[in-house]
Design a protein around this motif. Structure first.
Motif, PDB file in Angstrom:
ATOM      1  N   VAL A  79      21.395  -0.987  44.560  1.00  0.00           N
ATOM      2  CA  VAL A  79      20.119  -1.642  44.240  1.00  0.00           C
ATOM      3  C   VAL A  79      19.479  -0.979  43.023  1.00  0.00           C
ATOM      4  CG1 VAL A  79      17.791  -2.153  45.096  1.00  0.00           C
ATOM      5  CG2 VAL A  79      19.763  -2.470  46.599  1.00  0.00           C
ATOM      6  N   LYS A  80      19.538   0.346  42.955  1.00  0.00           N
ATOM      7  CA  LYS A  80      18.958   1.073  41.825  1.00  0.00           C
ATOM      8  C   LYS A  80      19.638   0.686  40.513  1.00  0.00           C
ATOM      9  CE  LYS A  80      17.249   5.660  40.632  1.00  0.00           C
ATOM     10  NZ  LYS A  80      15.851   5.243  40.567  1.00  0.00           N
ATOM     11  N   SER A  81      20.981   0.605  40.514  1.00  0.00           N
ATOM     12  CA  SER A  81      21.696   0.259  39.278  1.00  0.00           C
ATOM     13  C   SER A  81      21.407  -1.181  38.855  1.00  0.00           C
ATOM     14  CB  SER A  81      23.196   0.484  39.439  1.00  0.00           C
ATOM     15  OG  SER A  81      23.746  -0.447  40.337  1.00  0.00           O
ATOM     16  N   LYS A  82      21.142  -2.051  39.805  1.00  0.00           N
ATOM     17  CA  LYS A  82      20.872  -3.454  39.498  1.00  0.00           C
ATOM     18  C   LYS A  82      19.440  -3.686  39.026  1.00  0.00           C
ATOM     19  CE  LYS A  82      21.236  -8.057  41.451  1.00  0.00           C
ATOM     20  NZ  LYS A  82      21.734  -8.894  42.525  1.00  0.00           N
ATOM     21  N   CYS A  83      18.468  -2.952  39.584  1.00  0.00           N
ATOM     22  CA  CYS A  83      17.060  -3.296  39.378  1.00  0.00           C
ATOM     23  C   CYS A  83      16.248  -2.322  38.528  1.00  0.00           C
ATOM     24  CB  CYS A  83      16.367  -3.444  40.727  1.00  0.00           C
ATOM     25  SG  CYS A  83      17.057  -4.767  41.754  1.00  0.00           S
ATOM     26  N   ASP A  84      16.606  -1.050  38.500  1.00  0.00           N
ATOM     27  CA  ASP A  84      15.790  -0.073  37.759  1.00  0.00           C
ATOM     28  C   ASP A  84      15.608  -0.482  36.299  1.00  0.00           C
ATOM     29  OD1 ASP A  84      15.025   1.719  39.690  1.00  0.00           O
ATOM     30  OD2 ASP A  84      16.055   3.424  38.803  1.00  0.00           O
ATOM     31  N   GLY A  85      14.386  -0.371  35.813  1.00  0.00           N
ATOM     32  CA  GLY A  85      14.082  -0.667  34.421  1.00  0.00           C
ATOM     33  C   GLY A  85      13.835  -2.137  34.140  1.00  0.00           C
ATOM     34  N   GLN A  86      14.018  -2.997  35.133  1.00  0.00           N
ATOM     35  CA  GLN A  86      13.790  -4.431  34.960  1.00  0.00           C
ATOM     36  C   GLN A  86      12.347  -4.782  35.329  1.00  0.00           C
ATOM     37  OE1 GLN A  86      16.364  -6.372  33.777  1.00  0.00           O
ATOM     38  NE2 GLN A  86      17.509  -4.454  33.711  1.00  0.00           N
ATOM     39  N   GLN A  87      11.853  -5.883  34.812  1.00  0.00           N
ATOM     40  CA  GLN A  87      10.525  -6.364  35.199  1.00  0.00           C
ATOM     41  C   GLN A  87      10.624  -7.121  36.523  1.00  0.00           C
ATOM     42  OE1 GLN A  87       8.926  -9.766  35.065  1.00  0.00           O
ATOM     43  NE2 GLN A  87       7.106  -8.769  35.858  1.00  0.00           N
ATOM     44  N   SER A  88      11.763  -7.792  36.750  1.00  0.00           N
ATOM     45  CA  SER A  88      12.026  -8.457  38.029  1.00  0.00           C
ATOM     46  C   SER A  88      13.519  -8.374  38.322  1.00  0.00           C
ATOM     47  CB  SER A  88      11.556  -9.916  38.006  1.00  0.00           C
ATOM     48  OG  SER A  88      12.319 -10.667  37.097  1.00  0.00           O
ATOM     49  N   CYS A  89      13.865  -8.565  39.594  1.00  0.00           N
ATOM     50  CA  CYS A  89      15.253  -8.395  40.022  1.00  0.00           C
ATOM     51  C   CYS A  89      15.492  -9.237  41.271  1.00  0.00           C
ATOM     52  CB  CYS A  89      15.509  -6.919  40.315  1.00  0.00           C
ATOM     53  SG  CYS A  89      17.188  -6.532  40.818  1.00  0.00           S
ATOM     54  N   ASP A  90      16.554 -10.042  41.261  1.00  0.00           N
ATOM     55  CA  ASP A  90      16.914 -10.861  42.415  1.00  0.00           C
ATOM     56  C   ASP A  90      17.882 -10.092  43.303  1.00  0.00           C
ATOM     57  OD1 ASP A  90      15.427 -13.169  41.690  1.00  0.00           O
ATOM     58  OD2 ASP A  90      16.964 -13.665  40.218  1.00  0.00           O
ATOM     59  N   LEU A  91      17.584 -10.055  44.594  1.00  0.00           N
ATOM     60  CA  LEU A  91      18.420  -9.342  45.560  1.00  0.00           C
ATOM     61  C   LEU A  91      18.870 -10.295  46.651  1.00  0.00           C
ATOM     62  CD1 LEU A  91      16.292  -6.089  45.903  1.00  0.00           C
ATOM     63  CD2 LEU A  91      18.520  -6.308  44.783  1.00  0.00           C
ATOM     64  N   LEU A  92      20.130 -10.176  47.049  1.00  0.00           N
ATOM     65  CA  LEU A  92      20.698 -10.940  48.153  1.00  0.00           C
ATOM     66  C   LEU A  92      21.052  -9.956  49.258  1.00  0.00           C
ATOM     67  CD1 LEU A  92      21.981 -13.470  49.476  1.00  0.00           C
ATOM     68  CD2 LEU A  92      24.070 -12.925  48.196  1.00  0.00           C
ATOM     69  N   ALA A  93      20.488 -10.160  50.434  1.00  0.00           N
ATOM     70  CA  ALA A  93      20.786  -9.301  51.585  1.00  0.00           C
ATOM     71  C   ALA A  93      21.980  -9.908  52.320  1.00  0.00           C
ATOM     72  CB  ALA A  93      19.578  -9.210  52.509  1.00  0.00           C
ATOM     73  N   ALA A  94      23.170  -9.469  51.941  1.00  0.00           N
ATOM     74  CA  ALA A  94      24.366 -10.066  52.529  1.00  0.00           C
ATOM     75  C   ALA A  94      25.505  -9.054  52.600  1.00  0.00           C
ATOM     76  CB  ALA A  94      24.803 -11.274  51.698  1.00  0.00           C
ATOM     77  N   ASP A  95      26.403  -9.286  53.562  1.00  0.00           N
ATOM     78  CA  ASP A  95      27.559  -8.408  53.739  1.00  0.00           C
ATOM     79  C   ASP A  95      28.434  -8.375  52.487  1.00  0.00           C
ATOM     80  OD1 ASP A  95      26.669  -7.936  56.319  1.00  0.00           O
ATOM     81  OD2 ASP A  95      28.140  -9.266  57.255  1.00  0.00           O
ATOM     82  N   GLN A  96      28.557  -9.497  51.779  1.00  0.00           N
ATOM     83  CA  GLN A  96      29.398  -9.515  50.581  1.00  0.00           C
ATOM     84  C   GLN A  96      28.822  -8.668  49.457  1.00  0.00           C
ATOM     85  OE1 GLN A  96      28.058 -12.352  51.937  1.00  0.00           O
ATOM     86  NE2 GLN A  96      27.390 -13.776  50.364  1.00  0.00           N
ATOM     87  N   GLU A  97      27.551  -8.361  49.516  1.00  0.00           N
ATOM     88  CA  GLU A  97      26.921  -7.483  48.522  1.00  0.00           C
ATOM     89  C   GLU A  97      27.054  -6.007  48.901  1.00  0.00           C
ATOM     90  OE1 GLU A  97      24.900  -8.293  45.623  1.00  0.00           O
ATOM     91  OE2 GLU A  97      25.885 -10.233  45.842  1.00  0.00           O
ATOM     92  N   PHE A  98      26.862  -5.698  50.180  1.00  0.00           N
ATOM     93  CA  PHE A  98      26.746  -4.306  50.617  1.00  0.00           C
ATOM     94  C   PHE A  98      27.827  -3.844  51.582  1.00  0.00           C
ATOM     95  CE2 PHE A  98      22.487  -5.857  49.566  1.00  0.00           C
ATOM     96  CZ  PHE A  98      22.149  -4.968  48.559  1.00  0.00           C
ATOM     97  N   GLY A  99      28.599  -4.760  52.137  1.00  0.00           N
ATOM     98  CA  GLY A  99      29.606  -4.395  53.124  1.00  0.00           C
ATOM     99  C   GLY A  99      29.114  -4.690  54.533  1.00  0.00           C
ATOM    100  N   ASP A 100      30.040  -4.665  55.478  1.00  0.00           N
ATOM    101  CA  ASP A 100      29.715  -4.989  56.869  1.00  0.00           C
ATOM    102  C   ASP A 100      30.041  -3.796  57.765  1.00  0.00           C
ATOM    103  OD1 ASP A 100      28.987  -6.285  59.143  1.00  0.00           O
ATOM    104  OD2 ASP A 100      30.645  -7.700  59.152  1.00  0.00           O
ATOM    105  N   HIS A 101      29.221  -2.768  57.676  1.00  0.00           N
ATOM    106  CA  HIS A 101      29.453  -1.546  58.445  1.00  0.00           C
ATOM    107  C   HIS A 101      28.913  -1.630  59.872  1.00  0.00           C
ATOM    108  CE1 HIS A 101      31.071   0.564  54.995  1.00  0.00           C
ATOM    109  NE2 HIS A 101      30.129  -0.017  54.287  1.00  0.00           N
ATOM    110  N   CYS A 102      28.187  -2.693  60.173  1.00  0.00           N
ATOM    111  CA  CYS A 102      27.638  -2.892  61.517  1.00  0.00           C
ATOM    112  C   CYS A 102      27.970  -4.324  61.938  1.00  0.00           C
ATOM    113  CB  CYS A 102      26.130  -2.709  61.528  1.00  0.00           C
ATOM    114  SG  CYS A 102      25.502  -1.381  60.502  1.00  0.00           S
ATOM    115  N   PRO A 103      29.243  -4.648  62.174  1.00  0.00           N
ATOM    116  CA  PRO A 103      29.633  -6.047  62.374  1.00  0.00           C
ATOM    117  C   PRO A 103      28.958  -6.747  63.554  1.00  0.00           C
ATOM    118  CG  PRO A 103      31.493  -4.567  62.745  1.00  0.00           C
ATOM    119  CD  PRO A 103      30.363  -3.734  62.247  1.00  0.00           C
ATOM    120  N   ALA A 104      28.576  -6.036  64.581  1.00  0.00           N
ATOM    121  CA  ALA A 104      27.971  -6.681  65.748  1.00  0.00           C
ATOM    122  C   ALA A 104      26.467  -6.877  65.599  1.00  0.00           C
ATOM    123  CB  ALA A 104      28.258  -5.854  66.999  1.00  0.00           C
TER     124      ALA A 104
END
Length: 121
Positions: A79-104
């Motif tokens: 998230v820091k590498s994507k958003c730092d220094g930007q005026q705005s930043c779009d974020l998607l809260a999804a397993d394909q973005e961050f991984g699925d370490h808690c599948p249940a």
């Protein structure tokens, strides 16, 4: 007399500097949803903390209660590498973005960020 004049000149400057502290915000983004985080005109985002997973109760209405606290490693850095220094930043809260370490568990993205003027925040 000169000593008091200097003190009076410096005191108002101290107040002005103290009032320039960055604003901080928190966004909780439920799984599979997009959200734009943003700062005001002339301000830049500074990510303070970010976690994706099941960290306990949230405002998201999930059918499953989390089995245990579960956070995805590397979320803050991504998230820091994507958003730092930007005026705005779009974020998607999804397993394909961050991984699925808690599948249940139903997950969400919890982001804390500040907004400050200038390039060096």
């Amino acid at each position: 007399m000169l000593k008091w004049g200097i003190t009076l000149l410096l005191f108002p400057l101290g107040i002005a500097i103290a009032n320039q502290q960055p604003s901080t915000f928190r966004e909780i983004i439920c799984k599979d949803l997009n959200k734009r985080i943003s700062c005001g005109p002339g301000e830049q985002i500074n990510i303070l903390n970010a976690n994706y997973g099941s960290m306990g109760r949230s405002q998201c209405s999930f059918s499953n209660a989390p089995s245990a606290a579960c956070q995805t490693a590397g979320t803050y850095e991504l998230v820091k590498s994507k958003c730092d220094g930007q005026q705005s930043c779009d974020l998607l809260a999804a397993d394909q973005e961050f991984g699925d370490h808690c599948p249940a568990d139903d997950k969400y993205l919890d982001v804390n960020y500040g907004c400050a003027a200038g390039k060096n925040i």
